[in-house]
Design a protein around this motif. Structure first.
Motif, PDB file in Angstrom:
ATOM      1  N   HIS A  98       0.826  -1.211   0.000  1.00 32.62           N
ATOM      2  CA  HIS A  98       0.000   0.000   0.000  1.00 32.62           C
ATOM      3  C   HIS A  98       0.854   1.250   0.000  1.00 32.62           C
ATOM      4  O   HIS A  98       0.427   2.299   0.472  1.00 32.62           O
ATOM      5  N   ARG A  99       2.069   1.156  -0.528  1.00 31.84           N
ATOM      6  CA  ARG A  99       2.956   2.308  -0.499  1.00 31.84           C
ATOM      7  C   ARG A  99       2.522   3.361  -1.499  1.00 31.84           C
ATOM      8  O   ARG A  99       2.555   4.542  -1.229  1.00 31.84           O
ATOM      9  N   PHE A 100       2.101   2.909  -2.716  1.00 30.60           N
ATOM     10  CA  PHE A 100       1.698   3.865  -3.759  1.00 30.60           C
ATOM     11  C   PHE A 100       0.228   3.637  -4.111  1.00 30.60           C
ATOM     12  O   PHE A 100      -0.256   2.521  -4.113  1.00 30.60           O
ATOM     13  N   ASN A 101      -0.467   4.732  -4.462  1.00 30.05           N
ATOM     14  CA  ASN A 101      -1.892   4.632  -4.776  1.00 30.05           C
ATOM     15  C   ASN A 101      -2.131   3.860  -6.070  1.00 30.05           C
ATOM     16  O   ASN A 101      -3.072   3.095  -6.185  1.00 30.05           O
ATOM     17  N   PHE A 102      -1.236   4.064  -7.105  1.00 26.34           N
ATOM     18  CA  PHE A 102      -1.452   3.390  -8.385  1.00 26.34           C
ATOM     19  C   PHE A 102      -1.211   1.902  -8.288  1.00 26.34           C
ATOM     20  O   PHE A 102      -1.557   1.161  -9.185  1.00 26.34           O
ATOM     21  N   HIS A 103      -0.627   1.464  -7.178  1.00 31.84           N
ATOM     22  CA  HIS A 103      -0.317   0.041  -7.047  1.00 31.84           C
ATOM     23  C   HIS A 103      -1.291  -0.672  -6.124  1.00 31.84           C
ATOM     24  O   HIS A 103      -1.131  -1.859  -5.846  1.00 31.84           O
ATOM     25  N   ASP A 104      -2.262   0.031  -5.636  1.00 33.07           N
ATOM     26  CA  ASP A 104      -3.152  -0.508  -4.617  1.00 33.07           C
ATOM     27  C   ASP A 104      -4.231  -1.381  -5.256  1.00 33.07           C
ATOM     28  O   ASP A 104      -5.130  -0.855  -5.907  1.00 33.07           O
ATOM     29  N   GLN A 105      -4.148  -2.687  -5.096  1.00 35.40           N
ATOM     30  CA  GLN A 105      -5.148  -3.677  -5.465  1.00 35.40           C
ATOM     31  C   GLN A 105      -5.309  -3.847  -6.985  1.00 35.40           C
ATOM     32  O   GLN A 105      -5.958  -4.784  -7.414  1.00 35.40           O
ATOM     33  N   ASP A 106      -4.769  -2.923  -7.798  1.00 36.71           N
ATOM     34  CA  ASP A 106      -5.012  -3.003  -9.238  1.00 36.71           C
ATOM     35  C   ASP A 106      -4.261  -4.175  -9.863  1.00 36.71           C
ATOM     36  O   ASP A 106      -4.820  -4.931 -10.657  1.00 36.71           O
ATOM     37  N   ILE A 107      -2.989  -4.290  -9.549  1.00 32.60           N
ATOM     38  CA  ILE A 107      -2.191  -5.350 -10.153  1.00 32.60           C
ATOM     39  C   ILE A 107      -2.671  -6.726  -9.703  1.00 32.60           C
ATOM     40  O   ILE A 107      -2.474  -7.722 -10.387  1.00 32.60           O
ATOM     41  N   ASN A 108      -3.310  -6.786  -8.521  1.00 31.52           N
ATOM     42  CA  ASN A 108      -3.826  -8.067  -8.039  1.00 31.52           C
ATOM     43  C   ASN A 108      -4.936  -8.597  -8.942  1.00 31.52           C
ATOM     44  O   ASN A 108      -5.095  -9.810  -9.098  1.00 31.52           O
ATOM     45  N   LEU A 109      -5.715  -7.704  -9.541  1.00 27.90           N
ATOM     46  CA  LEU A 109      -6.758  -8.145 -10.474  1.00 27.90           C
ATOM     47  C   LEU A 109      -6.140  -8.833 -11.687  1.00 27.90           C
ATOM     48  O   LEU A 109      -6.632  -9.868 -12.132  1.00 27.90           O
ATOM     49  N   LEU A 110      -5.063  -8.267 -12.208  1.00 26.71           N
ATOM     50  CA  LEU A 110      -4.402  -8.877 -13.355  1.00 26.71           C
ATOM     51  C   LEU A 110      -3.801 -10.224 -12.979  1.00 26.71           C
ATOM     52  O   LEU A 110      -3.838 -11.175 -13.766  1.00 26.71           O
ATOM     53  N   HIS A 111      -3.239 -10.318 -11.762  1.00 28.97           N
ATOM     54  CA  HIS A 111      -2.688 -11.588 -11.302  1.00 28.97           C
ATOM     55  C   HIS A 111      -3.784 -12.644 -11.147  1.00 28.97           C
ATOM     56  O   HIS A 111      -3.597 -13.813 -11.485  1.00 28.97           O
ATOM     57  N   LYS A 112      -4.920 -12.217 -10.636  1.00 32.22           N
ATOM     58  CA  LYS A 112      -6.000 -13.164 -10.344  1.00 32.22           C
ATOM     59  C   LYS A 112      -6.562 -13.796 -11.614  1.00 32.22           C
ATOM     60  O   LYS A 112      -6.931 -14.983 -11.629  1.00 32.22           O
ATOM     61  N   LEU A 113      -6.631 -13.030 -12.697  1.00 32.17           N
ATOM     62  CA  LEU A 113      -7.205 -13.525 -13.953  1.00 32.17           C
ATOM     63  C   LEU A 113      -6.159 -14.121 -14.886  1.00 32.17           C
ATOM     64  O   LEU A 113      -6.482 -14.459 -16.022  1.00 32.17           O
ATOM     65  N   SER A 114      -4.915 -14.236 -14.414  1.00 30.18           N
ATOM     66  CA  SER A 114      -3.837 -14.685 -15.287  1.00 30.18           C
ATOM     67  C   SER A 114      -4.007 -16.158 -15.662  1.00 30.18           C
ATOM     68  O   SER A 114      -4.377 -16.998 -14.841  1.00 30.18           O
ATOM     69  N   ILE A 115      -3.732 -16.461 -16.945  1.00 32.94           N
ATOM     70  CA  ILE A 115      -3.804 -17.829 -17.465  1.00 32.94           C
ATOM     71  C   ILE A 115      -2.481 -18.168 -18.140  1.00 32.94           C
ATOM     72  O   ILE A 115      -1.626 -17.300 -18.336  1.00 32.94           O
ATOM     73  N   THR A 116      -2.318 -19.417 -18.514  1.00 33.84           N
ATOM     74  CA  THR A 116      -1.104 -19.901 -19.163  1.00 33.84           C
ATOM     75  C   THR A 116      -1.369 -20.209 -20.633  1.00 33.84           C
ATOM     76  O   THR A 116      -2.513 -20.194 -21.096  1.00 33.84           O
ATOM     77  N   THR A 117      -0.299 -20.527 -21.339  1.00 27.64           N
ATOM     78  CA  THR A 117      -0.425 -20.888 -22.755  1.00 27.64           C
ATOM     79  C   THR A 117      -1.234 -22.174 -22.925  1.00 27.64           C
ATOM     80  O   THR A 117      -2.026 -22.303 -23.873  1.00 27.64           O
ATOM     81  N   LYS A 118      -1.056 -23.102 -22.038  1.00 27.47           N
ATOM     82  CA  LYS A 118      -1.800 -24.357 -22.121  1.00 27.47           C
ATOM     83  C   LYS A 118      -3.297 -24.114 -21.961  1.00 27.47           C
ATOM     84  O   LYS A 118      -4.114 -24.683 -22.702  1.00 27.47           O
ATOM     85  N   TYR A 119      -3.663 -23.250 -21.015  1.00 26.36           N
ATOM     86  CA  TYR A 119      -5.086 -22.926 -20.837  1.00 26.36           C
ATOM     87  C   TYR A 119      -5.621 -22.198 -22.075  1.00 26.36           C
ATOM     88  O   TYR A 119      -6.773 -22.406 -22.480  1.00 26.36           O
ATOM     89  N   TYR A 120      -4.795 -21.363 -22.672  1.00 27.62           N
ATOM     90  CA  TYR A 120      -5.210 -20.666 -23.895  1.00 27.62           C
ATOM     91  C   TYR A 120      -5.504 -21.662 -25.010  1.00 27.62           C
ATOM     92  O   TYR A 120      -6.514 -21.531 -25.717  1.00 27.62           O
ATOM     93  N   ASP A 121      -4.645 -22.667 -25.180  1.00 28.26           N
ATOM     94  CA  ASP A 121      -4.832 -23.644 -26.256  1.00 28.26           C
ATOM     95  C   ASP A 121      -6.011 -24.566 -26.000  1.00 28.26           C
ATOM     96  O   ASP A 121      -6.728 -24.941 -26.945  1.00 28.26           O
ATOM     97  N   THR A 122      -6.236 -24.959 -24.756  1.00 27.73           N
ATOM     98  CA  THR A 122      -7.254 -25.960 -24.455  1.00 27.73           C
ATOM     99  C   THR A 122      -8.629 -25.365 -24.165  1.00 27.73           C
ATOM    100  O   THR A 122      -9.633 -26.054 -24.346  1.00 27.73           O
ATOM    101  N   ASN A 123      -8.696 -24.092 -23.752  1.00 25.04           N
ATOM    102  CA  ASN A 123      -9.982 -23.514 -23.363  1.00 25.04           C
ATOM    103  C   ASN A 123     -10.351 -22.258 -24.147  1.00 25.04           C
ATOM    104  O   ASN A 123     -11.444 -22.175 -24.707  1.00 25.04           O
ATOM    105  N   ILE A 124      -9.439 -21.297 -24.194  1.00 26.77           N
ATOM    106  CA  ILE A 124      -9.778 -20.013 -24.822  1.00 26.77           C
ATOM    107  C   ILE A 124     -10.111 -20.186 -26.298  1.00 26.77           C
ATOM    108  O   ILE A 124     -11.142 -19.688 -26.788  1.00 26.77           O
ATOM    109  N   LEU A 125      -9.260 -20.916 -27.024  1.00 28.93           N
ATOM    110  CA  LEU A 125      -9.517 -21.103 -28.459  1.00 28.93           C
ATOM    111  C   LEU A 125     -10.808 -21.861 -28.710  1.00 28.93           C
ATOM    112  O   LEU A 125     -11.564 -21.548 -29.645  1.00 28.93           O
ATOM    113  N   GLN A 126     -11.094 -22.852 -27.885  1.00 31.57           N
ATOM    114  CA  GLN A 126     -12.310 -23.639 -28.072  1.00 31.57           C
ATOM    115  C   GLN A 126     -13.558 -22.813 -27.755  1.00 31.57           C
ATOM    116  O   GLN A 126     -14.544 -22.851 -28.484  1.00 31.57           O
TER     117      GLN A 126
END
Length: 796
Positions: free
Chosen positions: A130-158
């Motif tokens: 919580h040191r900087f305002n621009f870093h507060d909780q925002d990057i955690n959303l990107l981390h939470k929704l992160s997927i891998t290449t394998k998930y992209y090939d097996t789920n996203i494309l389908q």
């Protein structure tokens, strides 16, 4: 001591108070048990929860129970209970603490990515989260929704074939990515209810996927639609811009405009095996939610858009009594006069759209035209008490069978059986030959056309089936009474058979294994190639920037310049060759050189004169593989023999291993005599008549030290190499005959000599056989005379 004890027990008291507070909140907020609402136990799986929710939602939907005032509240309770139990974290919180409210900050733990090196944040290690305002909780959303290449090939494309998938590529050390997290969250909150799926990809750990997709910079949004990637290149991450981007990339004319003039043709086009749906809005273009829904069901439902505030749709509004200010959805099967389902609301929710269309996505009598259609109409069910029957009519793609199909369609519409247990369909026999033949192997039915078979799919490959006999579906239109009797008999026989087979104790007669149905709607090879070309062109246009256009134009310009210069050079060479040919025709022939005429013509093939000063270059210093062909003449015969010799060797003028020359026998007689003596291995001198040597042609191989000889009277000219060897041996065995004529065969008196051979030859005919001898020379079939050294050439 007492103070220390109180101090050590303080955390325990605080935790107890906090736990009691949570339990009170759960008691106040969760008065109803979601398990009881859905009618399931606490150990139910997610699949059981979804199945119970779908059944209750269909039962308590407000459109179905309009007379029940509690239907709407009951439907809301069912939906809230499903949302709670379908979320793993909320369900766990409810099981532990009884929390049912939707404020996730009270019970949901912060996502812990400390065990994953890919999600570690260096700024948190040094400065805290919580040191900087621009870093507060925002990057955690990107981390939470992160997927891998394998998930992209097996789920996203389908999933992209039915739902748009939006991916955001980011990096931990990217400040712009952190800044774009809030706009990305707004996109999720706005578009996710419409059916758009969102995910993120850490570009630092998925480099291969970054190259595959074509990410140009970070952060980058990529739309995955129908298996293709489209890069969002706008620098502003706004919801409306993303909506416009998705609209642009959806298939063309997903909702074609429907007016009074083309309504009938649209509703009567169900022969493509798809139901018809009309989306009516008081707007000039349909909303994104309707476009995404049409994209999701495009294989089963054909959608059309009706603009309510247009003069061209007045008849449609009056015919179906449409409210001019509400969004309306009408679904039609084979009957265009009356819709089978309708919804009218100011904003129709996406979930409601999907539920209504899913229930009505098949015609009253669909055609089994693909394996996906078979899976939807006749799903597999292994449990015998819950078996699903599919009544199939075998027909052909002809208008003569419309009566039979219409009769079975009428039976299907009047059927009292639940669609979950019994479905009606028909199939084209000429299109699905393998499927029909597999149903006739065991009972040996010879004629299947216009016959009805009932099947039960125990799994994806095995089918139990039974053919119904004594049923006639051909209704005669001219005899109404007979038609009604046949129809009633058919319906009665079919009902009794279905009731019998639905019993759990009753089994179908036969079982077989079938292959997948042929996809009758598959695109041809030409259409697939054309679509691939269009997609490639679109991809190039989207990804081709100014930094790519200039190098491409430079390369293209270079190629065009090289091709143009090459064409110009070839054109100039062709013009020069034509001019040379014209000049050659106007010049005198080569024979004029020796006739003493003016304007001598210099031929392309050069003939060197073999003299002492040129002897080393033409004979002794020849490179390996090179030969010199020499014509022997005298001053009198030279003008007559040069022309035919030139003509005979002309085809070989472009051979760089050959040199052509002529020699006056008066100047080189001593050299020629010494050459013959060395080839015969004789120590005696040879007396040669120069006139007998006129017209002789010698092929000299300076490196290998051998020569081949041609003469009009030479035995090799017409008898072959064996005769020459024999004559050589004969010459060496007669010491009293040193004349060269004997060596040349002119004075031979053997009985083998051909009586038809002329004894006297004119000078003009001495080189008639030279062309054939040259062919044998280059084939390697002429006789070779080897010598130890080349004699000196001394001119007299």
């Amino acid at each position: 001591m007492k103070k220390n004890r109180i101090f050590h027990s303080l955390p325990f008291y605080c935790c107890s108070i906090f736990l009691i507070f949570i339990l009170l909140i759960g008691f106040i907020a969760g008065a109803e048990d979601p398990y009881k609402i859905l009618g399931i136990n606490k150990h139910a799986t997610l699949q059981d929860i979804r199945k119970a929710y779908k059944a209750l939602a269909k039962e308590w939907h407000p459109d179905k129970k309009k007379d029940d005032p509690e239907a709407e509240s009951k439907f809301v309770e069912i939906k809230q209970a499903y949302e709670l139990l379908a979320d793993t974290d909320r369900r766990k919180a409810y099981d532990l603490y009884g929390v049912t409210n939707e404020d996730e900050s009270l019970y949901r733990k912060k996502a812990d990515y400390s065990s994953y090196g890919r999600f570690s944040d260096p700024f948190e290690e040094f400065f805290g989260s919580h040191r900087f305002n621009f870093h507060d909780q925002d990057i955690n959303l990107l981390h939470k929704l992160s997927i891998t290449t394998k998930y992209y090939d097996t789920n996203i494309l389908q999933k992209s074939h039915v739902t748009p998938q939006v991916l955001m590529f980011y990096n931990n050390l990217c400040f712009a990515c952190t800044k774009a997290a809030n706009p990305f969250k707004k996109m999720i909150d706005t578009l996710e209810p419409f059916g758009v799926t969102f995910a993120t990809i850490n570009a630092g750990y998925e480099n291969q996927l970054v190259r595959r997709v074509g990410v140009h910079s970070l952060p980058c949004i990529v739309l995955v639609l129908d298996g293709h990637n489209y890069v969002y290149k706008d620098s502003v991450f706004a919801v409306q811009k993303l909506v416009d981007f998705i609209r642009q990339k959806l298939p063309y004319k997903m909702l074609p405009p429907i007016k009074d003039s083309n309504l009938d043709s649209f509703l009567n086009g169900w022969s493509d095996n798809r139901v018809r749906a009309l989306v009516m809005e008081p707007r000039t273009q349909p909303r994104l939610r309707y476009l995404i829904t049409a994209f999701h069901f495009r294989e089963r439902v054909a959608f059309g858009f009706v603009q309510l505030n247009s003069k061209d749709t007045k008849s449609i509004q009056e015919k179906y009594k449409i409210h001019p200010s509400l969004d309306t959805l009408l679904i039609f099967n084979e009957d265009p006069s009356r819709p089978v389902a309708s919804i009218s609301m100011s904003d129709i929710p996406t979930q409601t759209l999907n539920n209504v269309i899913s229930v009505n996505q098949y015609l009253a009598l669909p055609r089994l035209s693909s394996q996906n259609m078979l899976e939807g109409v006749c799903p597999a069910e292994w449990n015998r008490p819950r078996k699903r029957l599919c009544v199939i009519l075998v027909t052909e793609n002809t208008d003569n069978h419309n009566n039979a199909r219409q009769a079975l369609r009428k039976i299907a519409l009047e059927s009292t059986y639940s669609p979950e247990r019994v479905r009606f369909a028909y199939i084209y026999q000429e299109k699905q030959i393998e499927f029909i033949s597999s149903l006739t192997e065991k009972n040996k039915i010879s004629e299947t056309l216009l016959r009805i078979v009932i099947i039960w799919r125990r799994d994806t490959k095995h089918i139990k089936y039974e053919w119904i006999h004594e049923i006639e579906l051909q209704i005669d239109r001219n005899e109404n009474e007979t038609s009604d009797i046949n129809y009633n008999n058919t319906k009665s026989k079919l009902d009794s058979t279905i009731q019998r087979l639905l019993r759990s104790s009753e089994a179908l007669a036969y079982e077989t294994e079938v292959k997948d149905l042929l996809d009758e709607h598959a695109k041809s090879l030409f259409i697939r190639v054309l679509n691939k070309i269009f997609i490639t062109i679109e991809y190039v246009i989207d990804n081709l920037g100014q930094e790519h256009i200039l190098p491409a134009l430079s390369v293209l310009g270079t190629i065009l310049f090289v091709l143009g210069a090459g064409y110009l050079m070839s054109y100039l060479v062709r013009i020069e060759e034509e001019s040379i040919q014209k000049q050659g025709k106007s010049q005198p022939q080569p024979t004029d050189l020796f006739a003493g005429k003016t304007n001598p013509y210099v031929p392309e093939l050069r003939l060197h004169e073999l003299r002492a000063e040129k002897y080393n270059g033409l004979v002794r210093l020849l490179k390996p593989g090179c030969r010199t062909i020499v014509l022997l003449t005298d001053l009198q015969s030279r003008p007559k023999l040069i022309a035919p010799f030139h003509k005979a060797v002309w085809p070989y003028r472009k051979n760089k291993t050959l040199m052509f020359s002529h020699m006056l026998i008066e100047k080189g007689l001593s050299w020629y005599a010494e050459l013959l003596r060395l080839s015969l291995s004789e120590s005696r001198d040879m007396n040669i008549n120069p006139r007998n040597c006129i017209g002789t042609v010698i092929a000299l191989n300076g490196h290998r030290k051998y020569f081949c000889m041609y003469h009009a009277k030479h035995p090799e000219s017409h008898r072959g190499a064996k005769r020459m060897i024999k004559m050589t041996r004969h010459l060496s065995s007669i010491p009293s005959d040193p004349e060269a004529g004997a060596f040349l065969g002119m004075d031979s008196d053997e009985s083998e000599t051909d009586t038809s051979e002329p004894k006297i030859l004119l000078e003009e005919n001495l080189l008639d056989g030279l062309s054939n001898w040259l062919d044998r020379l280059f084939e390697g079939t002429t006789h070779r005379y080897y010598i130890n050294y080349w004699p000196d050439f001394t001119s007299k």
